[in-house]
Design a protein around this motif. Sequence first.
Motif, PDB file in Angstrom:
ATOM      1  N   ASP A  12      11.260  32.212  -0.924  1.00 26.89           N
ATOM      2  CA  ASP A  12      12.099  31.085  -0.245  1.00 26.89           C
ATOM      3  C   ASP A  12      13.629  31.048  -0.870  1.00 26.89           C
ATOM      4  O   ASP A  12      14.501  30.583  -0.251  1.00 26.89           O
ATOM      5  N   SER A  13      13.834  31.927  -2.115  1.00 19.23           N
ATOM      6  CA  SER A  13      15.102  31.974  -2.558  1.00 19.23           C
ATOM      7  C   SER A  13      15.748  32.976  -2.209  1.00 19.23           C
ATOM      8  O   SER A  13      17.249  33.295  -2.768  1.00 19.23           O
ATOM      9  N   TYR A  64      17.608  36.108   0.131  1.00 15.29           N
ATOM     10  CA  TYR A  64      18.290  36.052   1.507  1.00 15.29           C
ATOM     11  C   TYR A  64      18.821  37.498   1.841  1.00 15.29           C
ATOM     12  O   TYR A  64      19.008  38.416   0.699  1.00 15.29           O
ATOM     13  N   PRO A  66      24.440  27.924   0.085  1.00 18.44           N
ATOM     14  CA  PRO A  66      22.938  27.675   0.783  1.00 18.44           C
ATOM     15  C   PRO A  66      23.079  27.853   2.296  1.00 18.44           C
ATOM     16  O   PRO A  66      24.269  27.579   2.958  1.00 18.44           O
ATOM     17  N   HIS A 107      17.857  34.570   6.275  1.00 19.34           N
ATOM     18  CA  HIS A 107      16.720  34.003   5.135  1.00 19.34           C
ATOM     19  C   HIS A 107      15.530  35.086   5.078  1.00 19.34           C
ATOM     20  O   HIS A 107      15.075  35.468   6.381  1.00 19.34           O
ATOM     21  N   LEU A 129      19.329  31.979 -10.409  1.00 11.93           N
ATOM     22  CA  LEU A 129      19.697  32.747  -9.183  1.00 11.93           C
ATOM     23  C   LEU A 129      20.911  32.096  -8.197  1.00 11.93           C
ATOM     24  O   LEU A 129      21.133  32.934  -7.370  1.00 11.93           O
ATOM     25  N   ARG A 130      21.427  31.231  -8.681  1.00 17.34           N
ATOM     26  CA  ARG A 130      22.972  30.871  -8.169  1.00 17.34           C
ATOM     27  C   ARG A 130      24.111  31.736  -8.609  1.00 17.34           C
ATOM     28  O   ARG A 130      25.272  31.385  -7.873  1.00 17.34           O
ATOM     29  N   SER A 190       7.766  35.903 -10.484  1.00 18.17           N
ATOM     30  CA  SER A 190       8.980  35.613 -11.157  1.00 18.17           C
ATOM     31  C   SER A 190       8.725  36.438 -12.556  1.00 18.17           C
ATOM     32  O   SER A 190       9.906  37.013 -12.898  1.00 18.17           O
ATOM     33  N   GLY A 209      19.366  36.670  -4.622  1.00 20.66           N
ATOM     34  CA  GLY A 209      18.608  35.408  -4.600  1.00 20.66           C
ATOM     35  C   GLY A 209      17.235  36.047  -5.694  1.00 20.66           C
ATOM     36  O   GLY A 209      16.652  35.130  -6.106  1.00 20.66           O
TER      37      GLY A 209
END
Length: 495
Positions: free
Chosen positions: A34-35, A37, A123, A152, A249-250, A401, A437
């Motif tokens: 989900d995180s 790209y 985002p 995504h 992750l940002r 993770s 990501g």
Amino acid sequence: MNAPRSGSLPIRALNTESSTREEEPVSPTARLLDSMYIVVTIGLGASINQPDIRAGIQAQLARHPRFCSIQVTDEFKDGNPRWVRATVNLDDHVVVPGLDPDAVAADPDQAVEDYVASLSTLPMDRSRPLWEFHFLDFPTSEAAATVAVRVHHSLADGMSLLTLLMACTRSAADPTRLPAMPPPPARSGPVFARPRPPASAGALPFALWLWSYVVLAWHTVEDVVAFVAMILFVSDPHTLFKRTGGSDLRRRKRFVHTTLSLDDVKFVKNAMKCTVNDVLVGTTSAALSQYYFRESGDTDTRKLICLRSILVVNIRPPASLHRVVEMIESGESTAVKWGNKLGHIILPFHIAMHDDPLEYVRTAKKTVDRKKSSLEALFTHVIGRVIVRFFGLKAAAAIFSRIITRASMAFTNVIGPVEQVQFCGHPIAFIAPSIYGAPEALTIHYQSYNNSIKLVLAVDEAHFACRRLLNDFTSSLRRIRDAAALQQGSGQRQS
């Protein structure tokens, strides 16, 4: 630089009986990603003709199921997200940024690199299908214009996206036909298949056939145990390649790339009697070693450091890529298996200084051959599905993770078109895909196209001297190629 904004728009789901029938749940693998790209930088050999490209996107790409669907969660049902068809407004997906003209004129390559890096901090609007095309219509050192595609990761894995891209392109030499595809894999059955010798071959070939299954089972058990140990307690040492201070992750990723000669890689392959992948893995080990000992100041060149990478593997059954492309082209895209069908392999890279550059390729060949004799990728895929089913997505996400944070890097290698292609009349000069990501500070991606290989590094820009690292790859391949030529010349003189 005016980066694209991600405003909240109303969800435009098709509220019809037919769309209800077309709903399907979002797969567990897609939810784990989900995180993440995928970013593909595509260099064009001509200036961008917006009407032509927009028409091509609308006619060829936007009609495919994942590219005209959004994720919707209904708390009154099971609470799990599902894909629902939505209307596609092309203006939501085509971005023409307003860049600083002075910055573009001063260094167009840097302007493109900075803009693509900015995408890793922004985002995407989940009220519409999760894909974008960014048009950068000015020349750089490699292309007349650049298109950055952001998708995504839940929509598809790299192989699915490459297949879809091929279906949207045509041969530059003959625009009436699809591009030439790489040859189908030699394997025609399951990865665990071993051809049984005929009864007339005798007892020894039959015994060796049985033994091959014993070796396969042993290697698989060994790799799965190592994978579990990595989840529980084993972690890579803290080196220059491993991110420290958390896994935000940002944090901004920078995508840098360079072109390697496929002819040079094939020359080494033939001289060493190995595969293209063996050469690329060996080149990677050599480059990482060169970077490590120079940047760290470590003078103990006798040491050997083993760093783990997560190698993503496509586990779809072997099939002709050309056949899949033809299915998409003929409107049978619903019969194509979209989404993410991925397994993972722990691929070690050895950091060491060798007097003979070919030693990196020899070591890589041993490592890759050993990994080929294992069902690690298949088992990691199955284990992930079992964990999601019996323990839930949160448990699977926590395990996923732990795996990727305990490794030092990610590594991928994808085969692309074997000839130059064009998209909507625009010849493609290069294809440079990558990902962001994930918590790793370094992702290494090789993408073959035409007669070259594009090396793409996605790096934590605060963590790496990315240009020096990129140069280490080109110099390492050159040293390996020169050593192979010297060895070949020496062998010819002796014969």
